[in-house]
Design a protein around this motif. Structure first.
Motif, short mmCIF file in Angstrom:
data_model
loop_
_atom_site.label_atom_id
_atom_site.label_comp_id
_atom_site.label_asym_id
_atom_site.label_seq_id
_atom_site.Cartn_x
_atom_site.Cartn_y
_atom_site.Cartn_z
N PHE A 183 81.12 94.69 129.91
CA PHE A 183 81.66 94.12 128.69
C PHE A 183 81.59 92.60 128.77
O PHE A 183 82.14 91.99 129.71
N ARG A 185 81.90 88.69 126.79
CA ARG A 185 82.57 87.98 125.69
C ARG A 185 81.94 86.61 125.47
O ARG A 185 81.40 86.00 126.40
N HIS A 191 85.53 91.68 124.36
CA HIS A 191 84.07 91.77 124.31
C HIS A 191 83.57 91.75 122.87
O HIS A 191 84.19 92.30 121.97
N GLY A 194 77.93 94.11 124.86
CA GLY A 194 77.99 94.81 126.13
C GLY A 194 76.69 95.53 126.42
O GLY A 194 75.85 95.73 125.54
#
Length: 313
Positions: A183, A185, A191, A194
């Motif tokens: 995940f 960000r 997130h 991904g």
């Protein structure tokens, strides 16, 4: 881990399919998006609670593929700076920074990632006039996140961290079988993007944020009453702490209703490794049907024929 990302947020996911009319009907009449613009074989779909001009673009084509994944930048100068960085790092551009002719305009660069997906980063897109989603209104507020399948996930995760400045939030593993989902960000949401270990590069799922748990459950119930097969859920993940109900759209892409995605503290966050052999890491509530090979295979999706191929629009 990079702290110099020029990317601010996720904008939209653009997909193509032969079943255009069915897809358009699914996303507008069933899923809860609003068509704000379109032409023959093209539809721009907005989430009522989002300032983005659109969060999904549908395009009719003989082949099912992902046209592009679009992210935002704060300023046109950031788009130019990113393009210069990518060129210096040997990343192949699809097209150099230029004005967009899609709804809301803007200024954007497009490029291929390491596996051939097209990524767009844009700035100066005119915000859409949106509204507050009311209590009990079970339609998406915004596009929450998009995940992609990869046969080389470690390399792909490293590519997005190195070239686009994404940060790793958490990773999932399956016991001795090893790591299988990462995940990433680009802001304080747990997130926005991904990568999932899969047999081939393909779209895994797109997730749409609902107003709250009540609206999430009402949306889940609406889909059930409409006879739309639910792949997995409702439940609540450990990584991201968000609720989930997964479905298939008319082209076989996985889409998710979610809510309450975790917001992280950038100064104190440390990535976790969650083992899915503990069922609570997949579903804290224990309400979802058990994840199985059928569900996983559906989300592995079809081989994407559009890798390293620029979309026509």
């Amino acid at each position: 881990m990079s702290d110099t990302s020029l990317i601010t947020h996720l904008r939209h996911i653009d997909v193509t399919m032969p079943s255009f009319a069915e897809q358009r009907q699914f996303y507008t009449e069933l899923w809860g998006l609003t068509e704000t613009a379109g032409d023959t074989g093209v539809s721009f779909l907005a989430a009522e609670g989002s300032p983005e001009q659109y969060v999904v673009r549908l395009r009719e084509d003989q082949q099912k593929r992902t046209d592009l994944i679009a992210f935002g930048a704060a300023h046109p100068a950031d788009v130019d700076a990113l393009a210069a960085q990518l060129i210096a790092q040997g990343v192949k551009l699809v097209r150099e920074p230029q004005m967009l002719d899609t709804p809301g305009g803007g200024y954007a660069v497009r490029f291929f990632d390491n596996e051939g997906r097209v990524v767009e980063v844009s700035a100066d897109v005119t915000p859409r006039r949106h509204r507050t989603i009311e209590a009990r209104e079970s339609i998406p507020v915004r596009l929450s996140h998009v995940l992609m399948n990869s046969p080389t996930p470690e390399a792909t995760v490293a590519w997005y961290i190195k070239h686009l400045g994404f940060r790793l939030s958490d990773t999932l593993c399956i016991g001795s079988r090893g790591e299988m989902m990462w995940f990433l960000r680009c802001n304080t949401y747990h997130h926005s993007f991904g990568i999932v270990r899969g047999p081939h590069a393909a779209f895994h799922h797109a997730s749409f944020e609902m107003r709250g748990v009540d609206e999430f459950l009402r949306g889940t119930g609406r889909m059930q009453r409409l006879g739309i097969e639910r792949l997995w859920g409702p439940g609540r993940h450990r990584a991201g702490d968000n609720s989930f109900s997964y479905y298939l759209d008319r082209a076989g892409n996985t889409v998710e209703y979610t809510t309450e995605l975790e917001v992280v503290d950038e100064d104190t966050w440390h990535p976790h490794l969650f083992d899915l052999t503990d069922p609570a890491n997949a579903d804290q509530w224990g309400t979802a049907n058990e994840m199985n090979e059928y569900i996983a295979a559906k989300s592995h999706n079809d081989v994407d024929p559009g890798l390293f191929v620029a979309p026509p629009i």
